[in-house]
Design a protein around this motif. Structure first.
Motif, PDB file in Angstrom:
ATOM      1  N   SER A 175      17.884  12.964  25.674  1.00 60.77           N
ATOM      2  CA  SER A 175      16.811  13.412  25.862  1.00 60.77           C
ATOM      3  C   SER A 175      16.350  14.285  27.751  1.00 60.77           C
ATOM      4  CB  SER A 175      15.993  12.637  25.257  1.00 60.77           C
ATOM      5  OG  SER A 175      15.660  12.647  24.384  1.00 60.77           O
ATOM      6  N   LEU A 176      16.072  14.629  28.383  1.00 62.44           N
ATOM      7  CA  LEU A 176      14.812  14.556  29.472  1.00 62.44           C
ATOM      8  C   LEU A 176      13.739  15.390  29.254  1.00 62.44           C
ATOM      9  CD1 LEU A 176      17.659  16.704  31.204  1.00 62.44           C
ATOM     10  CD2 LEU A 176      16.752  14.618  31.579  1.00 62.44           C
ATOM     11  N   ARG A 177      12.414  15.113  30.075  1.00 61.64           N
ATOM     12  CA  ARG A 177      11.620  16.318  30.320  1.00 61.64           C
ATOM     13  C   ARG A 177      11.471  16.046  31.794  1.00 61.64           C
ATOM     14  NH1 ARG A 177       5.688  12.266  30.727  1.00 61.64           N
ATOM     15  NH2 ARG A 177       6.376  11.424  32.556  1.00 61.64           N
ATOM     16  N   LEU A 178      11.484  17.524  31.540  1.00 57.79           N
ATOM     17  CA  LEU A 178      10.912  18.752  32.955  1.00 57.79           C
ATOM     18  C   LEU A 178       8.996  17.700  33.816  1.00 57.79           C
ATOM     19  CD1 LEU A 178      12.814  21.133  32.030  1.00 57.79           C
ATOM     20  CD2 LEU A 178      13.881  19.058  32.821  1.00 57.79           C
ATOM     21  N   SER A 179       9.185  18.286  34.177  1.00 56.47           N
ATOM     22  CA  SER A 179       7.758  18.426  35.004  1.00 56.47           C
ATOM     23  C   SER A 179       7.512  19.731  36.036  1.00 56.47           C
ATOM     24  CB  SER A 179       7.099  16.902  35.377  1.00 56.47           C
ATOM     25  OG  SER A 179       7.020  16.152  34.511  1.00 56.47           O
ATOM     26  N   CYS A 180       6.219  19.979  35.755  1.00 55.31           N
ATOM     27  CA  CYS A 180       5.705  20.500  36.487  1.00 55.31           C
ATOM     28  C   CYS A 180       4.823  20.249  37.150  1.00 55.31           C
ATOM     29  CB  CYS A 180       5.549  21.998  35.777  1.00 55.31           C
ATOM     30  SG  CYS A 180       5.402  23.808  37.146  1.00 55.31           S
ATOM     31  N   ALA A 217      -2.976  29.031  31.510  1.00 60.41           N
ATOM     32  CA  ALA A 217      -1.790  29.030  30.500  1.00 60.41           C
ATOM     33  C   ALA A 217      -0.617  28.786  31.204  1.00 60.41           C
ATOM     34  CB  ALA A 217      -2.446  30.281  29.559  1.00 60.41           C
ATOM     35  N   MET A 218       0.381  27.774  30.768  1.00 63.42           N
ATOM     36  CA  MET A 218       1.491  27.627  30.786  1.00 63.42           C
ATOM     37  C   MET A 218       2.181  27.613  30.633  1.00 63.42           C
ATOM     38  SD  MET A 218       0.404  26.221  34.368  1.00 63.42           S
ATOM     39  CE  MET A 218       2.254  26.174  34.760  1.00 63.42           C
ATOM     40  N   GLY A 219       3.582  28.085  30.674  1.00 66.45           N
ATOM     41  CA  GLY A 219       5.141  28.435  30.041  1.00 66.45           C
ATOM     42  C   GLY A 219       5.958  28.240  30.717  1.00 66.45           C
ATOM     43  N   TRP A 220       7.066  27.357  30.414  1.00 62.82           N
ATOM     44  CA  TRP A 220       8.390  27.173  30.412  1.00 62.82           C
ATOM     45  C   TRP A 220       9.134  28.132  30.098  1.00 62.82           C
ATOM     46  CZ3 TRP A 220      10.199  23.516  33.721  1.00 62.82           C
ATOM     47  CH2 TRP A 220       9.155  21.947  33.875  1.00 62.82           C
ATOM     48  N   PHE A 221      10.302  28.436  30.843  1.00 63.11           N
ATOM     49  CA  PHE A 221      12.004  30.068  30.455  1.00 63.11           C
ATOM     50  C   PHE A 221      12.617  28.602  30.917  1.00 63.11           C
ATOM     51  CE2 PHE A 221       9.189  33.225  29.524  1.00 63.11           C
ATOM     52  CZ  PHE A 221       7.258  32.825  30.012  1.00 63.11           C
ATOM     53  N   ARG A 222      13.428  29.568  30.825  1.00 57.46           N
ATOM     54  CA  ARG A 222      14.798  28.811  31.139  1.00 57.46           C
ATOM     55  C   ARG A 222      15.773  30.251  31.122  1.00 57.46           C
ATOM     56  NH1 ARG A 222      17.430  25.708  25.785  1.00 57.46           N
ATOM     57  NH2 ARG A 222      17.720  27.697  24.478  1.00 57.46           N
ATOM     58  N   GLN A 223      17.106  30.138  32.462  1.00 55.50           N
ATOM     59  CA  GLN A 223      17.651  31.623  32.204  1.00 55.50           C
ATOM     60  C   GLN A 223      19.192  30.510  32.790  1.00 55.50           C
ATOM     61  OE1 GLN A 223      16.681  33.942  35.859  1.00 55.50           O
ATOM     62  NE2 GLN A 223      18.239  35.407  35.018  1.00 55.50           N
ATOM     63  N   ASP A 242      23.995  24.785  24.600  1.00 51.21           N
ATOM     64  CA  ASP A 242      23.616  25.584  25.104  1.00 51.21           C
ATOM     65  C   ASP A 242      22.375  26.010  25.667  1.00 51.21           C
ATOM     66  OD1 ASP A 242      24.272  27.158  21.752  1.00 51.21           O
ATOM     67  OD2 ASP A 242      25.163  26.871  23.396  1.00 51.21           O
ATOM     68  N   ASP A 243      21.591  24.432  25.778  1.00 50.27           N
ATOM     69  CA  ASP A 243      20.435  24.437  26.199  1.00 50.27           C
ATOM     70  C   ASP A 243      20.210  24.540  28.288  1.00 50.27           C
ATOM     71  OD1 ASP A 243      19.336  22.132  24.035  1.00 50.27           O
ATOM     72  OD2 ASP A 243      18.809  24.581  23.786  1.00 50.27           O
ATOM     73  N   THR A 244      21.803  24.413  28.740  1.00 54.47           N
ATOM     74  CA  THR A 244      22.514  24.938  29.767  1.00 54.47           C
ATOM     75  C   THR A 244      21.650  25.914  30.392  1.00 54.47           C
ATOM     76  OG1 THR A 244      24.077  22.973  29.720  1.00 54.47           O
ATOM     77  CG2 THR A 244      24.012  24.770  31.282  1.00 54.47           C
ATOM     78  N   ALA A 245      20.556  25.589  31.418  1.00 56.57           N
ATOM     79  CA  ALA A 245      20.009  27.038  32.206  1.00 56.57           C
ATOM     80  C   ALA A 245      19.491  25.993  33.510  1.00 56.57           C
ATOM     81  CB  ALA A 245      18.916  27.344  31.412  1.00 56.57           C
ATOM     82  N   VAL A 246      18.920  27.390  34.173  1.00 52.95           N
ATOM     83  CA  VAL A 246      17.158  26.695  34.886  1.00 52.95           C
ATOM     84  C   VAL A 246      16.942  26.705  34.228  1.00 52.95           C
ATOM     85  CG1 VAL A 246      16.994  27.280  37.070  1.00 52.95           C
ATOM     86  CG2 VAL A 246      19.415  26.845  36.979  1.00 52.95           C
ATOM     87  N   TYR A 247      15.741  25.745  34.508  1.00 51.15           N
ATOM     88  CA  TYR A 247      14.026  26.004  33.680  1.00 51.15           C
ATOM     89  C   TYR A 247      13.369  25.704  34.872  1.00 51.15           C
ATOM     90  CZ  TYR A 247      16.286  24.375  29.245  1.00 51.15           C
ATOM     91  OH  TYR A 247      16.892  24.554  28.628  1.00 51.15           O
ATOM     92  N   TYR A 248      12.133  26.977  34.222  1.00 54.60           N
ATOM     93  CA  TYR A 248      11.038  27.205  35.278  1.00 54.60           C
ATOM     94  C   TYR A 248      10.229  27.662  34.308  1.00 54.60           C
ATOM     95  CZ  TYR A 248      14.797  29.930  38.118  1.00 54.60           C
ATOM     96  OH  TYR A 248      15.583  30.577  38.438  1.00 54.60           O
ATOM     97  N   CYS A 249       8.776  27.127  35.560  1.00 54.94           N
ATOM     98  CA  CYS A 249       7.375  26.604  34.756  1.00 54.94           C
ATOM     99  C   CYS A 249       7.073  27.997  35.238  1.00 54.94           C
ATOM    100  CB  CYS A 249       6.754  25.422  35.163  1.00 54.94           C
ATOM    101  SG  CYS A 249       6.968  25.008  37.060  1.00 54.94           S
ATOM    102  N   ALA A 250       5.476  28.174  35.069  1.00 51.07           N
ATOM    103  CA  ALA A 250       5.219  29.575  35.279  1.00 51.07           C
ATOM    104  C   ALA A 250       3.758  29.530  34.596  1.00 51.07           C
ATOM    105  CB  ALA A 250       5.302  30.469  34.792  1.00 51.07           C
TER     106      ALA A 250
END
Length: 121
Positions: A16-21, A32-38, A88-96
């Protein structure tokens, strides 16, 4: 508003991991906030979003049941709790930040710098 994402790292499948923005400014609760990944070689894709009050949340099918988006308007922070991680979750995660908690990357006005999540098998 300026956004600063953090919390990424290298983990094993199942971890598990917890990302913060963290957001600057006094107007965080109006967005409104979103998380995206690339992932490498792929387009940026929707992961999760949350309404201004936190009362509505939306998830991509690929993460539903494993990821949870939440926000603390008093701390100007949005979170992404990621459980049962897969390679498959490997990516750069962006908040927006945007007006509506949509799945469309084009509707978000402000973006964080991204945080890398790498999941090994």
């Amino acid at each position: 508003v300026q956004l600063q994402a953090s919390g990424g790292g290298l983990v094993q499948a199942g971890d598990s991991l917890r990302l913060s923005c963290a957001a600057s400014g006094r107007t965080f609760s109006s967005y409104a906030m979103g998380w995206f990944r690339q992932a490498p070689g792929k387009e940026r894709e929707f992961v999760a979003s949350i309404s201004q009050s936190g009362g509505r949340t939306y998830y991509a099918d690929s993460v539903k049941g494993r990821f949870t988006i939440s926000r603390d308007n008093a701390k100007n922070t949005v979170y992404l709790q990621m459980n049962s991680l897969k390679p498959d979750d490997t990516a750069v995660y962006y908040c927006a930040a945007g007006i509506l908690p949509t799945r469309d990357v084009r509707t978000y006005d402000y973006w964080g710098q991204g945080t890398l999540v790498t999941v090994s098998s």
